[in-house]
Design an enzyme around this catalytic site. Structure first.
Site, PDB file in Angstrom:
ATOM      1  N   TYR A 137     -12.832 -11.477   2.883  1.00 46.79           N
ATOM      2  CA  TYR A 137     -12.080 -10.754   3.892  1.00 46.79           C
ATOM      3  C   TYR A 137     -10.646 -11.271   3.863  1.00 46.79           C
ATOM      4  O   TYR A 137     -10.412 -12.454   4.089  1.00 46.79           O
ATOM      5  CB  TYR A 137     -12.652 -10.953   5.304  1.00 46.79           C
ATOM      6  CG  TYR A 137     -11.775 -10.223   6.288  1.00 46.79           C
ATOM      7  CD1 TYR A 137     -11.984  -8.874   6.528  1.00 46.79           C
ATOM      8  CD2 TYR A 137     -10.682 -10.829   6.861  1.00 46.79           C
ATOM      9  CE1 TYR A 137     -11.138  -8.177   7.354  1.00 46.79           C
ATOM     10  CE2 TYR A 137      -9.827 -10.129   7.682  1.00 46.79           C
ATOM     11  CZ  TYR A 137     -10.057  -8.796   7.925  1.00 46.79           C
ATOM     12  OH  TYR A 137      -9.200  -8.095   8.726  1.00 46.79           O
ATOM     13  N   TRP A 174      -6.097 -10.330   2.972  1.00 48.07           N
ATOM     14  CA  TRP A 174      -5.042  -9.512   2.373  1.00 48.07           C
ATOM     15  C   TRP A 174      -4.855  -9.918   0.916  1.00 48.07           C
ATOM     16  O   TRP A 174      -3.868 -10.535   0.546  1.00 48.07           O
ATOM     17  CB  TRP A 174      -3.760  -9.694   3.173  1.00 48.07           C
ATOM     18  CG  TRP A 174      -3.772  -8.992   4.481  1.00 48.07           C
ATOM     19  CD1 TRP A 174      -4.548  -9.283   5.565  1.00 48.07           C
ATOM     20  CD2 TRP A 174      -2.977  -7.872   4.855  1.00 48.07           C
ATOM     21  NE1 TRP A 174      -4.275  -8.418   6.594  1.00 48.07           N
ATOM     22  CE2 TRP A 174      -3.304  -7.539   6.178  1.00 48.07           C
ATOM     23  CE3 TRP A 174      -1.998  -7.123   4.205  1.00 48.07           C
ATOM     24  CZ2 TRP A 174      -2.709  -6.482   6.862  1.00 48.07           C
ATOM     25  CZ3 TRP A 174      -1.395  -6.079   4.884  1.00 48.07           C
ATOM     26  CH2 TRP A 174      -1.754  -5.764   6.203  1.00 48.07           C
TER      27      TRP A 174
END
Length: 835
Positions: A158, A160
């Site tokens: 999880y 960016w």
């Protein structure tokens, strides 16, 4: 104004969903692809010259000298400066870069010591060969699959990860784990978890990841713009794909528009500073937005300044909510006075807002901070209800939008064709595929990972169903940094020591890499080739991401690692489809190119979209023009025009102020209509556990934890620590001065921060940005001091409610004191022993 074609509206609506949602994988439509690999394209590096690439913080032009990056800047001219774009070189070999330079394994794990799990984060490391690392990992995955099946493996990732469509570490991990037999994945995300679960019940859509009423419409028609719980001047510096910078440009236009602009926020954010005297700052007590909205609505109701016709025609269940508003059952009318006592805004101001909103075309631009709190499902539901009472939903410049602060929502959409992406594939084993089809539970709410690791077999409620936590024995994490973004770090540390193995891919020795057993050294996005699009909702441009410099000698692309693991597990051919990096990129580009050829779509300058060979050789972004429909898009205009022909995706087809679906769930933490529910910790509680409310919003000069290890840190660090903003009166009472080292603490943990004395925070409230790298003073001790000021050491690991199980990082109280001990040396950016 031109009437927008219904099909186009639908396309804009759903293109917005799938372009912007972080947790939805894009599946490749291979029927539209040209044959890949027929042409050969140079991948020679530029030794002296310019290379164009992209990151979450935008399209970049890199200046290369003697094979090194010496300058990084925005690829486009005349845009609002974005400081995140100027430090690319630091991410390669800067002073704090702390690159992982070889495959590494923890010593006690390698030696198979019985207590090795307890030494995670405190062990020394040993370099091993890449081949040995592949064997260790593949053997461990096979063991766990044999003993526990797919429910024994958690595919984390999880975060960016890289902007690129090919080197998407999360998709590459999930592709490997899916083809190998399945894995435990995550539901929702940390950013907007409460809102994205409640909104489908209220509006029939995710809402938080969808296109907004276009900015040209807002600038033309809105009279009042309310920026509620959002800080777009910081958060629009980034995007899930790559920012096109257009959102910042539109906020500049809003500033000069002469409109009435209100900013409702506990803190005087950079956005409020940006608007100067062009906006009014209304400082609200943290965690009390729903109470303020109720006070406004009660005033509207008793003054008859609300839209009865809209409520009757377009909503469901207002009559029940009205009884609550008037206090018919709980003997507590939600008056302006009642709300004022909770939210800290004067009663007369609340009444003034009620009149202002109803009598003027009003657009609410709401952020996500107020739903990252206890009972976070309520604020966005309540704001939709307030908008329904005003009755301007679907009108030009009226209603609400939950994405103006994120990925340039509201920037007009183009008709650009969409480039392809790699899929997660399918389970290859028929036996394991049957196991999955027979009902094995393979996903948990992402913010409940620590609870899951600590309580295997526990059953929780989630959005109308029950989930039983699997017994996870192996964590495989790529492209994320949970030891920065997950709440209550000390609980996470305990949980993280439960599985037998933790495998991490990373570029740097992040706190998460230091808590692994095996790490692979991964290339930066500037050491490989890729593609991405800009404008998550607008699809404004296609960016080349050309390799700029040589990779570190022992670093690998995620794709290479998973290819070799797939080979060791017996499905290399299916994983790679016999395609190289450039063949995949050509295929992805041709997905868009073929669309353009079929439909006659041209670039913004009128030229045809170039073929891949030309595009790659030209080494420049290509840009498409917004369409008239995109510029004139009004969210919910079709629903307002005819709610019978254009119903919402709710059971009633209307806006559900009262949800019978949620009523049937009988959740204590999320009733059937929006309400004020007192948070577990907040400023107005009777017996507060600490003195100060902690607000921990998105940082100004980072993307969460990314860019922490660049020279940007010199612009905000105080005495070499993460800053804490303290009101002058509070600081005086505590004997704290600017630059002092402060110990912030509560029952969950303790951190060191550097004091900034400022009236941007009200009395009783402090601000610490999220995203600082966790840096334990003594990693062998429980609840040890974090030397670098990671705010999540202090936040609460409880779910928003049974409905969404979202994180509540913005619900926390802490104490502060001037630190009087010997200040420990910062080691957040220092590799561990042996590395």
């Amino acid at each position: 104004m031109k009437k927008i074609n219904q099909e186009r509206r639908t396309l804009l609506k759903y293109t917005g969903i799938f372009a912007a949602v972080p947790f939805i994988n894009q599946v490749l439509d291979k029927s539209t692809l040209l044959a890949a690999g027929l042409n050969h394209f140079t991948t020679d590096l530029v030794i002296n010259g310019e290379v164009y690439t992209a990151a979450h913080w935008g399209a970049l032009k890199l200046t290369i000298k003697e094979g090194k990056i010496i300058k990084s800047q925005n690829a486009f001219d005349n845009l609002t400066p974005n400081p995140l774009q100027n430090f690319t070189a630091d991410l390669i070999d800067g002073i704090n870069t702390n690159r992982i330079k070889a495959p590494m394994v923890r010593k006690s794990y390698l030696e198979k010591k019985s207590n090795h799990k307890e030494l995670r984060g405190a062990d020394e490391w040993v370099e091993i060969s890449y081949e040995k690392a592949i064997k260790l990992v593949s053997d461990e995955i096979k063991r766990v699959r044999k003993q526990k099946g797919p429910n024994g493996i958690y595919g984390g990732s999880y975060g960016w990860k890289s902007s690129g469509n090919f080197h998407n570490s999360r998709t590459l991990l999930h592709r490997f784990l899916t083809m190998g037999g399945g894995f435990v994945g995550g539901l929702g995300d940390y950013s907007a978890s409460a809102a994205q679960v409640i909104m489908p019940h209220v509006l029939g859509t995710l809402e938080v990841y969808e296109q907004q009423t276009s900015w040209p419409i807002v600038l033309e028609h809105s009279k009042v713009v309310v920026i509620w719980g959002a800080n777009p001047m910081d958060t629009l510096r980034i995007a899930w794909t790559s920012t096109d910078n257009q959102g910042l440009e539109y906020f500049k236009k809003l500033k000069e528009s002469g409109k009435k602009i209100l900013c409702i926020d506990p803190i005087k954010s950079n956005t409020i500073e940006f608007f100067e005297d062009k906006a009014e700052w209304i400082s609200i007590t943290p965690n009390t937005d729903t109470a303020l909205m109720l006070g406004i609505m009660h005033t509207m109701l008793i003054t008859q300044k609300y839209d009865k016709n809209f409520l009757e025609e377009y909503t469901e269940g207002f009559e029940v909510f009205e009884k609550y508003l008037l206090g018919k059952e709980d003997n507590t009318p939600k008056t302006a006075k009642w709300a004022s006592q909770i939210c800290g805004i004067p009663e007369n101001k609340i009444k003034e807002l009620a009149k202002l909103f109803f009598e003027n075309r009003t657009m609410f631009m709401a952020g996500w901070n107020m739903q990252r709190q206890h009972h976070g499902e309520q604020p966005h539901w309540m704001l939709v209800t307030l908008s329904a009472m005003i009755g301007q939903i679907g009108l030009p410049g009226g209603g609400f939008g939950f994405s103006y602060h994120y990925s340039n929502g509201g920037s007009p959409s183009t008709n650009a064709p969409v480039i392809g992406g790699i899929s997660i594939g399918k389970v290859l084993s028929k036996e394991e595929e049957k196991t999955l089809m027979d009902g094995a539970e393979l996903a948990i709410p992402v913010a409940r990972i620590a609870d899951c690791l600590l309580n295997a077999g526990k059953t929780i409620k989630y959005n109308g169903r029950e989930i039983t936590y699997p017994d996870i024995d192996l964590i495989y994490w790529v492209g994320g940094n949970p030891f920065v973004h997950h709440q209550d770090t000390n609980t996470l540390i305990k949980a993280w020591k439960k599985p037998s193995s933790v495998i991490v891919h990373d570029i740097y020795w992040t706190p998460t890499a230091k808590m692994a057993d095996i790490v692979f050294p991964i290339t930066t996005p500037y050491e490989r080739n890729d593609l991405t699009m800009s404008g998550d909702y607008s699809n404004l441009s296609i960016y080349p991401m050309k390799q700029a410099i040589k990779r570190l000698p022992k670093s690998k692309h995620d794709f290479e690692v998973f290819t070799d693991l797939a080979k060791a597990c017996g499905f290399e051919k299916q994983y790679t489809e016999n395609k190289s990096e450039m063949q995949w990129l050509e295929e992805f580009y041709n997905t868009a190119y073929n669309q353009a050829q079929k439909t006659g779509i041209t670039l913004a300058d009128g030229n045809n979209m170039p073929d891949f060979k030309t595009f790659w050789k030209n080494n420049r972004p290509i840009t498409f023009a917004p369409t008239p429909e995109g510029e004139e898009f009004i969210r919910y205009a079709d629903f307002r025009e005819d709610p019978i022909l254009n119903p919402l995706g709710t059971p009633s087809g209307k806006i559900e102020i009262y949800s019978k679906t949620i009523e049937k769930m009988q959740y204590e933490g999320c009733p059937a209509f929006p309400q004020w529910i007192e948070p577990i910790e907040w400023k107005g509680m009777k017996n507060p556990p600490a003195e100060f409310v902690l607000v921990s919003p998105h940082p100004s000069l980072r993307l969460h934890s990314q860019l922490s290890n660049t020279r940007l840190r010199e612009q905000y660090a105080i005495s070499n620590r993460e800053p804490i903003w303290i009101n002058p009166q509070d600081a005086k009472n505590k004997g704290i001065k600017n630059g002092d080292i402060v110990r912030a603490f509560n029952k969950r943990g303790q951190i060191l921060v550097g004091a900034v004395i400022s009236d941007i925070v009200p009395k009783g409230v402090v601000r610490i940005y999220e995203g600082a790298w966790y840096d334990p003073e003594n990693p062998k001790e429980n609840n040890t001091l974090c030397k670098n000021g990671n705010a999540n050491v202090l936040t609460i690991d409880l779910p928003s409610s049974e409905l969404a199980n979202g994180n509540i990082a913005n619900t926390a109280m802490i104490n502060i004191e001037k630190y009087k001990g010997t200040i420990p040396k910062l080691t957040a950016f220092t590799p561990p022993k042996g590395a």
